[in-house]
Write a protein that holds these residues in place. Structure first.
Motif, mmCIF file in Angstrom:
data_model
loop_
_atom_site.group_PDB
_atom_site.id
_atom_site.type_symbol
_atom_site.label_atom_id
_atom_site.label_comp_id
_atom_site.label_asym_id
_atom_site.label_seq_id
_atom_site.Cartn_x
_atom_site.Cartn_y
_atom_site.Cartn_z
ATOM 1 N N ASN A 71 0.820 -1.214 0.000
ATOM 2 C CA ASN A 71 0.000 0.000 0.000
ATOM 3 C C ASN A 71 0.852 1.261 0.000
ATOM 4 O O ASN A 71 0.517 2.254 -0.653
ATOM 5 C CB ASN A 71 -0.936 -0.004 1.207
ATOM 6 N N LEU A 72 1.972 1.222 0.726
ATOM 7 C CA LEU A 72 2.889 2.357 0.729
ATOM 8 C C LEU A 72 3.448 2.594 -0.673
ATOM 9 O O LEU A 72 3.545 3.745 -1.130
ATOM 10 C CB LEU A 72 4.030 2.110 1.720
ATOM 11 N N SER A 73 3.796 1.523 -1.368
ATOM 12 C CA SER A 73 4.313 1.654 -2.732
ATOM 13 C C SER A 73 3.251 2.194 -3.677
ATOM 14 O O SER A 73 3.554 2.989 -4.579
ATOM 15 C CB SER A 73 4.823 0.293 -3.231
ATOM 16 N N LEU A 74 2.002 1.781 -3.494
ATOM 17 C CA LEU A 74 0.914 2.309 -4.327
ATOM 18 C C LEU A 74 0.742 3.812 -4.106
ATOM 19 O O LEU A 74 0.506 4.565 -5.065
ATOM 20 C CB LEU A 74 -0.385 1.570 -4.013
ATOM 21 N N ILE A 75 0.864 4.250 -2.850
ATOM 22 C CA ILE A 75 0.784 5.683 -2.552
ATOM 23 C C ILE A 75 1.933 6.423 -3.217
ATOM 24 O O ILE A 75 1.742 7.505 -3.796
ATOM 25 C CB ILE A 75 0.785 5.920 -1.032
ATOM 26 N N GLU A 76 3.137 5.861 -3.144
ATOM 27 C CA GLU A 76 4.302 6.497 -3.758
ATOM 28 C C GLU A 76 4.144 6.590 -5.271
ATOM 29 O O GLU A 76 4.532 7.591 -5.889
ATOM 30 C CB GLU A 76 5.572 5.707 -3.419
#
Length: 319
Positions: A71-76
């Motif tokens: 999810n953090l990578s999707l936000i980035e």
């Protein structure tokens, strides 16, 4: 002015678009900066997309830590797509303009993604706390349903704040200029163009920033106080080092994120010069999203091995 539509309302003019002046002082380095930013952007997208792919495809990584990391990578990815492509176009364009609605939309997404990352980093700290301080209850507390609910709250809870602040700001009268001294539409540089009293708006933005950034940081700090206390109780140095390494990547990402964002967003009218602000902003809008997957890859040996294996075997799979 040539770039403003006069409504014959005294000194007040209706701004129809903005001119982004972020790198105007680096006119001789526009092409070089374009190449550097483009390369970093490509690495950022490839790294974060690879994280999402591996965390989804590998059953061994279907754990809360990697679910939150995905999810953090999707936000980035979304955050980079909101800022960098427009920046790349402007670096090669003579007229670095952004429409009024386009600027408002970009700012809205910037606020939303920064808030989402703050909340998600807090959840990841809580995940580390439960894993280390309450390992016997970890499977009961961090269920699949709970992880999805926490991620949904992290990603969606900032939406009302983002829409409210953006709508309020862009309904204010702009009469000073339409030149935004930044490479994207951020609150501070756009606010400087407003000709009405902005005290209440700045106060509410400061309060919101404290709640959105400082409060999660305090919760993260408390989590790590408990984590460190638990680690020092372990009898063997090897055990302490192994347990600490599981949270080292998250701690590095948190430090990198807060050192840059707090420097910019905790002071709307700070003494930091606009050019220096642009450089700091460039670090967390372009560089930080690239470093996050690299940090997690190097700090988590099981994930790093999976990345290497996937990259090495991908040509064979394609053929």
């Amino acid at each position: 002015m040539e770039n403003e539509e006069d409504l014959n309302l005294g000194n007040i003019t209706r701004v129809t678009h903005f001119i982004l002046l972020g790198f105007a002082h680096l006119a001789q380095l526009q092409v070089l900066l374009f190449v550097v930013v483009l390369l970093v952007f490509i690495v950022t997208m490839m790294g974060n997309i690879l994280v999402v792919f591996i965390a989804t495809a590998d059953p061994a990584l279907h754990m809360p830590m990697y679910y939150f990391l995905k999810n953090l990578s999707l936000i980035e990815i979304c955050y980079s797509l909101d800022i960098v492509p427009k920046m790349l176009i402007d670096l090669l364009s003579e007229r670095k303009t952004s429409s009024f609605k386009g600027c408002a939309l970009q700012l809205n997404l910037i606020v939303l993604f920064i808030m989402s990352e703050c909340f998600l980093l807090t959840i990841m700290a809580y995940d580390c706390y439960v894993a280390i301080c309450q390992p016997l209850h970890y499977a009961v507390i961090m269920t699949k349903k709970t992880c999805k609910q926490m991620s949904a709250v992290a990603c969606l809870s900032g939406f009302p704040v983002a829409v409210g602040l953006t709508g309020w700001l862009f309904n204010m009268p702009f009469c000073k200029s339409n030149g935004v001294n930044h490479f994207c539409c951020d609150i501070s540089p756009v606010l400087k163009l407003v000709c009405s009293d902005t005290y209440i708006f700045e106060l509410l933005v400061f309060i919101a920033t404290l709640l959105i950034m400082v409060l999660p940081f305090i919760l993260i700090t408390i989590s790590y106080i408990y984590i460190i206390y638990t680690i020092v109780q372990l009898p063997m140095a090897e055990s302490r080092q192994r347990v600490l390494s599981t949270c080292a990547a998250h701690l590095m990402v948190v430090t990198l994120f807060y050192c840059t964002t707090c420097l910019i967003h905790l002071q709307l009218k700070s003494s930091l010069s606009p050019n220096k602000k642009n450089l700091v902003s460039l670090s967390y809008t372009v560089v930080t999203p690239m470093l996050n997957p690299i940090i997690y890859s190097l700090r988590n040996s099981d994930r790093f091995d999976t990345v290497v294996y996937t990259v090495l075997t991908l040509p064979a799979v394609i053929h």
